[in-house]
Design a protein around this motif. Structure first.
Motif, PDB file in Angstrom:
ATOM      1  N   VAL A 105       0.841  -1.202   0.000  1.00 17.79           N
ATOM      2  CA  VAL A 105       0.000   0.000   0.000  1.00 17.79           C
ATOM      3  C   VAL A 105       0.872   1.245   0.000  1.00 17.79           C
ATOM      4  CG1 VAL A 105      -1.877  -1.152   1.241  1.00 17.79           C
ATOM      5  CG2 VAL A 105      -0.121   0.087   2.520  1.00 17.79           C
ATOM      6  N   HIS A 106       0.260   2.367  -0.347  1.00 17.72           N
ATOM      7  CA  HIS A 106       0.947   3.654  -0.267  1.00 17.72           C
ATOM      8  C   HIS A 106       0.014   4.673   0.371  1.00 17.72           C
ATOM      9  CE1 HIS A 106      -1.126   3.527  -4.219  1.00 17.72           C
ATOM     10  NE2 HIS A 106      -1.414   4.805  -3.951  1.00 17.72           N
ATOM     11  N   LEU A 107       0.604   5.645   1.004  1.00 15.86           N
ATOM     12  CA  LEU A 107      -0.146   6.696   1.701  1.00 15.86           C
ATOM     13  C   LEU A 107      -0.808   7.625   0.695  1.00 15.86           C
ATOM     14  CD1 LEU A 107      -0.662   8.147   4.509  1.00 15.86           C
ATOM     15  CD2 LEU A 107       1.340   9.551   3.919  1.00 15.86           C
ATOM     16  N   THR A 108      -2.068   7.988   0.954  1.00 14.23           N
ATOM     17  CA  THR A 108      -2.758   8.957   0.098  1.00 14.23           C
ATOM     18  C   THR A 108      -3.124  10.248   0.830  1.00 14.23           C
ATOM     19  OG1 THR A 108      -4.886   7.865   0.575  1.00 14.23           O
ATOM     20  CG2 THR A 108      -3.704   7.180  -1.416  1.00 14.23           C
ATOM     21  N   GLY A 109      -2.949  10.303   2.140  1.00 13.33           N
ATOM     22  CA  GLY A 109      -3.212  11.535   2.876  1.00 13.33           C
ATOM     23  C   GLY A 109      -3.110  11.323   4.377  1.00 13.33           C
ATOM     24  N   GLN A 120      -7.067  15.101  23.925  1.00 11.30           N
ATOM     25  CA  GLN A 120      -6.878  13.999  22.989  1.00 11.30           C
ATOM     26  C   GLN A 120      -6.582  14.524  21.580  1.00 11.30           C
ATOM     27  OE1 GLN A 120     -10.591  11.791  23.389  1.00 11.30           O
ATOM     28  NE2 GLN A 120      -9.720  10.495  25.001  1.00 11.30           N
ATOM     29  N   THR A 121      -5.788  13.761  20.854  1.00 10.80           N
ATOM     30  CA  THR A 121      -5.538  14.031  19.443  1.00 10.80           C
ATOM     31  C   THR A 121      -5.767  12.741  18.679  1.00 10.80           C
ATOM     32  OG1 THR A 121      -3.848  15.702  19.939  1.00 10.80           O
ATOM     33  CG2 THR A 121      -3.866  14.790  17.710  1.00 10.80           C
ATOM     34  N   SER A 122      -6.528  12.835  17.601  1.00  9.57           N
ATOM     35  CA  SER A 122      -6.719  11.684  16.720  1.00  9.57           C
ATOM     36  C   SER A 122      -5.946  11.919  15.431  1.00  9.57           C
ATOM     37  CB  SER A 122      -8.202  11.480  16.401  1.00  9.57           C
ATOM     38  OG  SER A 122      -8.914  11.042  17.541  1.00  9.57           O
ATOM     39  N   TYR A 123      -5.311  10.872  14.946  1.00 10.60           N
ATOM     40  CA  TYR A 123      -4.569  10.934  13.694  1.00 10.60           C
ATOM     41  C   TYR A 123      -5.260  10.027  12.675  1.00 10.60           C
ATOM     42  CZ  TYR A 123      -0.893  13.137  16.437  1.00 10.60           C
ATOM     43  OH  TYR A 123      -0.183  13.996  17.244  1.00 10.60           O
ATOM     44  N   LEU A 124      -5.388  10.521  11.458  1.00 11.81           N
ATOM     45  CA  LEU A 124      -6.085   9.790  10.402  1.00 11.81           C
ATOM     46  C   LEU A 124      -5.191   9.750   9.164  1.00 11.81           C
ATOM     47  CD1 LEU A 124      -9.823  10.338   9.374  1.00 11.81           C
ATOM     48  CD2 LEU A 124      -8.049   9.872   7.691  1.00 11.81           C
ATOM     49  N   ALA A 125      -4.968   8.568   8.635  1.00 15.10           N
ATOM     50  CA  ALA A 125      -4.204   8.415   7.398  1.00 15.10           C
ATOM     51  C   ALA A 125      -4.980   7.504   6.465  1.00 15.10           C
ATOM     52  CB  ALA A 125      -2.820   7.827   7.680  1.00 15.10           C
ATOM     53  N   THR A 126      -4.918   7.779   5.176  1.00 15.86           N
ATOM     54  CA  THR A 126      -5.602   6.953   4.182  1.00 15.86           C
ATOM     55  C   THR A 126      -4.569   6.269   3.300  1.00 15.86           C
ATOM     56  OG1 THR A 126      -5.856   8.908   2.753  1.00 15.86           O
ATOM     57  CG2 THR A 126      -7.708   8.320   4.181  1.00 15.86           C
ATOM     58  N   PHE A 127      -4.895   5.044   2.897  1.00 10.37           N
ATOM     59  CA  PHE A 127      -3.972   4.217   2.122  1.00 10.37           C
ATOM     60  C   PHE A 127      -4.710   3.585   0.954  1.00 10.37           C
ATOM     61  CE2 PHE A 127      -2.564   4.310   6.491  1.00 10.37           C
ATOM     62  CZ  PHE A 127      -1.187   4.484   6.402  1.00 10.37           C
ATOM     63  N   ALA A 128      -3.974   3.385  -0.147  1.00 12.55           N
ATOM     64  CA  ALA A 128      -4.492   2.663  -1.298  1.00 12.55           C
ATOM     65  C   ALA A 128      -3.505   1.559  -1.661  1.00 12.55           C
ATOM     66  CB  ALA A 128      -4.693   3.599  -2.482  1.00 12.55           C
ATOM     67  N   TYR A 129      -4.027   0.445  -2.158  1.00 12.40           N
ATOM     68  CA  TYR A 129      -3.152  -0.621  -2.624  1.00 12.40           C
ATOM     69  C   TYR A 129      -2.489  -0.215  -3.937  1.00 12.40           C
ATOM     70  CZ  TYR A 129      -4.670  -3.876   0.954  1.00 12.40           C
ATOM     71  OH  TYR A 129      -4.888  -4.485   2.172  1.00 12.40           O
ATOM     72  N   ASP A 130      -1.305  -0.738  -4.164  1.00  7.45           N
ATOM     73  CA  ASP A 130      -0.575  -0.409  -5.386  1.00  7.45           C
ATOM     74  C   ASP A 130      -1.302  -0.917  -6.618  1.00  7.45           C
ATOM     75  OD1 ASP A 130       1.245   0.634  -3.659  1.00  7.45           O
ATOM     76  OD2 ASP A 130       2.724  -0.975  -3.874  1.00  7.45           O
ATOM     77  N   ASP A 131      -2.133  -1.919  -6.421  1.00  6.00           N
ATOM     78  CA  ASP A 131      -2.956  -2.447  -7.506  1.00  6.00           C
ATOM     79  C   ASP A 131      -4.380  -2.610  -6.974  1.00  6.00           C
ATOM     80  OD1 ASP A 131      -4.261  -4.863  -9.043  1.00  6.00           O
ATOM     81  OD2 ASP A 131      -2.621  -4.166 -10.331  1.00  6.00           O
ATOM     82  N   ALA A 132      -5.354  -2.336  -7.813  1.00  4.52           N
ATOM     83  CA  ALA A 132      -6.751  -2.363  -7.372  1.00  4.52           C
ATOM     84  C   ALA A 132      -7.188  -3.731  -6.874  1.00  4.52           C
ATOM     85  CB  ALA A 132      -7.667  -1.919  -8.511  1.00  4.52           C
ATOM     86  N   GLY A 134      -5.861  -5.378  -4.722  1.00  9.72           N
ATOM     87  CA  GLY A 134      -5.617  -5.478  -3.284  1.00  9.72           C
ATOM     88  C   GLY A 134      -6.828  -5.131  -2.449  1.00  9.72           C
ATOM     89  N   GLY A 135      -7.677  -4.240  -2.972  1.00  8.54           N
ATOM     90  CA  GLY A 135      -8.849  -3.832  -2.212  1.00  8.54           C
ATOM     91  C   GLY A 135      -9.040  -2.331  -2.269  1.00  8.54           C
ATOM     92  N   PRO A 136     -10.039  -1.822  -1.586  1.00  7.20           N
ATOM     93  CA  PRO A 136     -10.360  -0.396  -1.655  1.00  7.20           C
ATOM     94  C   PRO A 136      -9.424   0.467  -0.817  1.00  7.20           C
ATOM     95  CG  PRO A 136     -11.808  -1.488  -0.105  1.00  7.20           C
ATOM     96  CD  PRO A 136     -10.975  -2.571  -0.730  1.00  7.20           C
ATOM     97  N   GLU A 137      -9.463   1.757  -1.078  1.00 13.30           N
ATOM     98  CA  GLU A 137      -8.740   2.708  -0.234  1.00 13.30           C
ATOM     99  C   GLU A 137      -9.353   2.657   1.160  1.00 13.30           C
ATOM    100  OE1 GLU A 137      -7.226   7.372  -0.388  1.00 13.30           O
ATOM    101  OE2 GLU A 137      -8.750   6.654  -1.786  1.00 13.30           O
ATOM    102  N   HIS A 138      -8.510   2.713   2.164  1.00 15.80           N
ATOM    103  CA  HIS A 138      -8.994   2.550   3.541  1.00 15.80           C
ATOM    104  C   HIS A 138      -8.276   3.527   4.454  1.00 15.80           C
ATOM    105  CE1 HIS A 138      -5.693  -0.195   2.651  1.00 15.80           C
ATOM    106  NE2 HIS A 138      -5.307  -0.073   3.915  1.00 15.80           N
ATOM    107  N   VAL A 156      -8.959   0.470  11.728  1.00 16.06           N
ATOM    108  CA  VAL A 156      -8.694   0.436  10.291  1.00 16.06           C
ATOM    109  C   VAL A 156      -9.968   0.012   9.596  1.00 16.06           C
ATOM    110  CG1 VAL A 156      -7.345  -0.584   8.426  1.00 16.06           C
ATOM    111  CG2 VAL A 156      -6.260  -0.138  10.634  1.00 16.06           C
ATOM    112  N   GLY A 157     -10.397   0.791   8.611  1.00 21.55           N
ATOM    113  CA  GLY A 157     -11.624   0.458   7.899  1.00 21.55           C
ATOM    114  C   GLY A 157     -11.845   1.379   6.729  1.00 21.55           C
ATOM    115  N   GLY A 158     -12.996   1.285   6.147  1.00 23.16           N
ATOM    116  CA  GLY A 158     -13.294   2.096   4.978  1.00 23.16           C
ATOM    117  C   GLY A 158     -14.795   2.222   4.785  1.00 23.16           C
ATOM    118  N   PRO A 159     -15.221   2.895   3.703  1.00 23.63           N
ATOM    119  CA  PRO A 159     -14.379   3.534   2.686  1.00 23.63           C
ATOM    120  C   PRO A 159     -13.641   4.757   3.261  1.00 23.63           C
ATOM    121  CG  PRO A 159     -16.632   3.211   1.893  1.00 23.63           C
ATOM    122  CD  PRO A 159     -16.654   2.991   3.363  1.00 23.63           C
ATOM    123  N   ALA A 160     -12.428   4.976   2.798  1.00 16.00           N
ATOM    124  CA  ALA A 160     -11.601   6.042   3.347  1.00 16.00           C
ATOM    125  C   ALA A 160     -12.248   7.407   3.186  1.00 16.00           C
ATOM    126  CB  ALA A 160     -10.227   6.020   2.679  1.00 16.00           C
TER     127      ALA A 160
END
Length: 408
Positions: A105-109, A120-132, A134-138, A156-160
């Motif tokens: 996967v690679h980071l998208t944001g 409290q602080t929440s951190y959110l990152a979105t990921f996509a598989y290098d090939d479709a 692999g599954g949806p962006e999450h 960890v879940g989706g849709p992102a």
């Protein structure tokens, strides 16, 4: 079917349908959930416990050739790549089409959000598989609690895009919440270092998906760039004596102190009580990782009034009467100095007002006192001067049975 003989057999049985899943993401979530049981029951260093389990699993199943066995081995190797034997794992000939995308996967944001108080602080990152395939962006979401210094929950879940939009809307409609884009390296460092504390807890925070998603979170954090040490918020040092004096002077000259009548107290006893109470506020702040005496919120005020002060301090009646008054003035001063919205300052003040009756009850019953604090309180009630060694020794000897036979 025969009952599984080992934990590894039980995992193989639980993963028997892994090849029927639709995507690599589904498989990684299943694998993380299976490893979550190992994480949850470990008593210390949970991350190491999971790594050692995966190492043992890979060794014990090295000759298994079923599609399910070879696939779950690939899943575990992708989730815990530093486990012994993980680098040698290869997909079997019957592997699903998506198996080649496990962990790819690679980071998208990356973003962060939290309350204006700094609880409290929440951190959110979105990921996509290098090939479709692999599954949806999450999305990965991690909640860091600054009051207790841990990563309190992960998910960890989706849709992102839906998760990100829900967070945006929540923050946009709440004046006491902020939202911003985040440096991925900083997110990596902050979440990871607080997770290290969480991993070593004797008891995990209740509810949430911390255990079931922990392995997948670790794999996704590893995709993020490393954080330079100077970008992280490491535990701070308490204020120096000079800094503390300057801050107290600023407070006593403030409108907040004047409104509480603290700027012109009459009598040595009142002044002594005032400075004792201020000392408690600083000492309480020093017990937090950030050691910031200006960071107050309804939650922090509750921790202080209903727990910390009873366990750590011995108050006389004048102190107990003075403390809520000082706390309300100080939190207003601190909130204005930090530039918090007036609504946030008011909410903390209202919370303290609501907490005062319970604080008074706990003070009168002494039920939250630690053994040491209770002993000091009794010593003072008995009129013993703690600075008189002979009187102190005599009191301890006379009360040895009540204090415990191992009292020094």
């Amino acid at each position: 079917m025969a009952t599984p003989q080992t934990p590894y057999d039980a995992v193989l049985h639980a993963a028997r349908d892994v090849t029927r899943l639709d995507t690599a993401l589904d498989a990684e979530m299943l694998g993380a959930a299976l490893l979550g049981s190992v994480y949850a029951i470990a008593e210390t260093d949970r991350e190491r416990a999971v790594r050692e389990f995966v190492s043992g699993f890979l060794a014990a199943t090295s000759r298994r050739r079923t599609a399910a066995a070879t696939t779950i081995r690939s899943v575990f190797a992708a989730l815990v790549p530093d486990a012994e034997g993980a680098a040698k794992v290869r997909p079997g000939t019957q592997a699903p089409a998506w198996s080649g995308q496990l962990g790819r996967v690679h980071l998208t944001g990356a973003w962060s959000y939290g309350d204006v108080y700094g609880d409290q602080t929440s951190y959110l990152a979105t990921f996509a598989y290098d090939d479709a395939t692999g599954g949806p962006e999450h999305a990965l979401v991690a909640l860091v609690d600054h009051n207790i210094g841990i990563t309190k929950d992960v998910f960890v879940g989706g849709p992102a895009e839906r998760i990100l939009e829900q967070v945006r809307q929540m923050c946009a409609t709440d004046d006491l919440t902020w939202f911003r884009e985040e440096d991925p390296a900083r997110m990596h460092g902050e979440v990871s270092r607080h997770l290290t504390v969480t991993d070593d807890l004797g008891d995990l925070p209740g509810e949430g998906s911390l255990a079931t998603d922990r392995a997948l979170v670790g794999a996704r954090l590893a995709v993020l760039p490393g954080a330079p040490a100077d970008t992280l918020t490491w535990d701070a040092e308490p204020l120096t004596g000079e800094e503390r004096t300057e801050l107290v002077r600023a407070f006593l000259a403030s409108p907040e102190a004047a409104r509480a009548g603290l700027h012109a107290l009459d009598g040595d006893a009142e002044l002594a009580s005032l400075h004792f109470c201020l000392g408690l506020l600083f000492d309480h702040a020093a017990s937090f990782p950030d050691a910031d005496p200006l960071r107050w919120s309804p939650a922090v005020a509750g921790l202080f009034l209903l727990d910390w002060v009873h366990r750590r301090a011995v108050l006389d009646m004048d102190d107990a009467a003075m403390l809520p008054r000082v706390l309300r003035a100080w939190t207003a001063f601190a909130g204005h100095r930090r530039g918090l919205p007036e609504q946030a300052v008011t909410r903390t003040d209202e919370a303290i007002e609501e907490l005062v009756p319970e604080f008074a009850r706990l003070y009168s019953t002494g039920e939250r006192r630690s053994p040491a604090t209770a002993a000091v309180a009794q010593l003072m009630a008995d009129g013993v001067d703690p600075d008189d060694p002979a009187a102190l020794d005599a009191w301890i000897e006379a009360n040895r049975q009540r204090l415990g036979d191992d009292t020094p």
